[in-house]
Design a protein around this motif. Sequence first.
Motif, short mmCIF file in Angstrom:
data_model
loop_
_atom_site.label_atom_id
_atom_site.label_comp_id
_atom_site.label_asym_id
_atom_site.label_seq_id
_atom_site.Cartn_x
_atom_site.Cartn_y
_atom_site.Cartn_z
N ALA A 8 -7.46 -37.34 24.50
CA ALA A 8 -8.00 -35.98 24.54
C ALA A 8 -7.13 -35.08 23.67
CB ALA A 8 -8.03 -35.47 25.97
N CYS A 9 -7.78 -34.14 23.01
CA CYS A 9 -7.07 -33.20 22.13
C CYS A 9 -6.47 -32.07 22.96
CB CYS A 9 -8.05 -32.64 21.10
SG CYS A 9 -7.36 -31.32 20.09
N ARG A 14 -11.17 -31.62 23.89
CA ARG A 14 -12.26 -32.56 23.68
C ARG A 14 -11.77 -34.00 23.89
NH1 ARG A 14 -17.19 -33.52 20.80
NH2 ARG A 14 -17.57 -31.31 20.66
N ILE A 15 -12.56 -34.78 24.59
CA ILE A 15 -12.24 -36.19 24.77
C ILE A 15 -12.77 -36.95 23.56
CG2 ILE A 15 -12.70 -38.22 26.18
CD1 ILE A 15 -12.77 -36.24 28.60
N LEU A 16 -11.88 -37.64 22.90
CA LEU A 16 -12.22 -38.29 21.64
C LEU A 16 -13.04 -39.54 21.88
CD1 LEU A 16 -8.81 -37.87 19.82
CD2 LEU A 16 -10.71 -36.27 19.97
N ILE A 55 -14.47 -23.36 24.95
CA ILE A 55 -15.26 -24.42 24.31
C ILE A 55 -16.52 -23.83 23.69
CG2 ILE A 55 -16.65 -26.47 24.77
CD1 ILE A 55 -14.51 -27.10 27.00
N GLU A 56 -16.75 -24.17 22.44
CA GLU A 56 -17.92 -23.61 21.75
C GLU A 56 -18.96 -24.67 21.41
OE1 GLU A 56 -16.01 -21.74 18.50
OE2 GLU A 56 -15.50 -19.94 19.63
N ARG A 57 -18.58 -25.93 21.53
CA ARG A 57 -19.51 -27.01 21.20
C ARG A 57 -19.75 -27.90 22.39
NH1 ARG A 57 -18.01 -30.51 16.31
NH2 ARG A 57 -15.99 -30.56 17.32
N ALA A 58 -20.96 -28.39 22.52
CA ALA A 58 -21.29 -29.32 23.60
C ALA A 58 -20.51 -30.62 23.41
CB ALA A 58 -22.78 -29.59 23.62
N GLY A 59 -20.19 -31.26 24.53
CA GLY A 59 -19.47 -32.52 24.43
C GLY A 59 -18.73 -32.83 25.72
N ASN A 60 -17.87 -33.84 25.64
CA ASN A 60 -17.07 -34.26 26.80
C ASN A 60 -15.66 -33.69 26.67
OD1 ASN A 60 -19.35 -35.77 27.44
ND2 ASN A 60 -18.55 -37.57 26.37
N TYR A 61 -15.19 -33.09 27.73
CA TYR A 61 -13.89 -32.44 27.68
C TYR A 61 -13.03 -32.80 28.89
CZ TYR A 61 -15.83 -29.62 23.95
OH TYR A 61 -16.39 -29.23 22.78
N ALA A 62 -11.74 -32.64 28.71
CA ALA A 62 -10.80 -32.81 29.82
C ALA A 62 -10.45 -31.43 30.35
CB ALA A 62 -9.54 -33.52 29.33
#
Length: 68
Positions: A8-9, A14-16, A55-62
């Motif tokens: 994760a960043c 964001r989870i890579l 967070i500005e973009r959809a996706g998977n996050y920690a």
Amino acid sequence: MAKKIPMACSECHRILEDDLEQCNAHPEAHCTSDWQGYVVILDPSRSEIATKLGIERAGNYALKVNVR
Ligand SMILES: [Zn+2]
């Protein structure tokens, strides 16, 4: 077989994906597999958590990325 924990960043949380070890958006950021709280953001503009994490973009996050 145990699944490898993704990285994760620490900058954008964001989870890579797959075997990535560096965030595309943050080449300088620290990335780690030491993170907690998997959250899927579908619509950042309507998500309280997304707003809180910036967070500005959809996706998977920690939720939390541990950085030393
Ligand atoms: Zn990032």
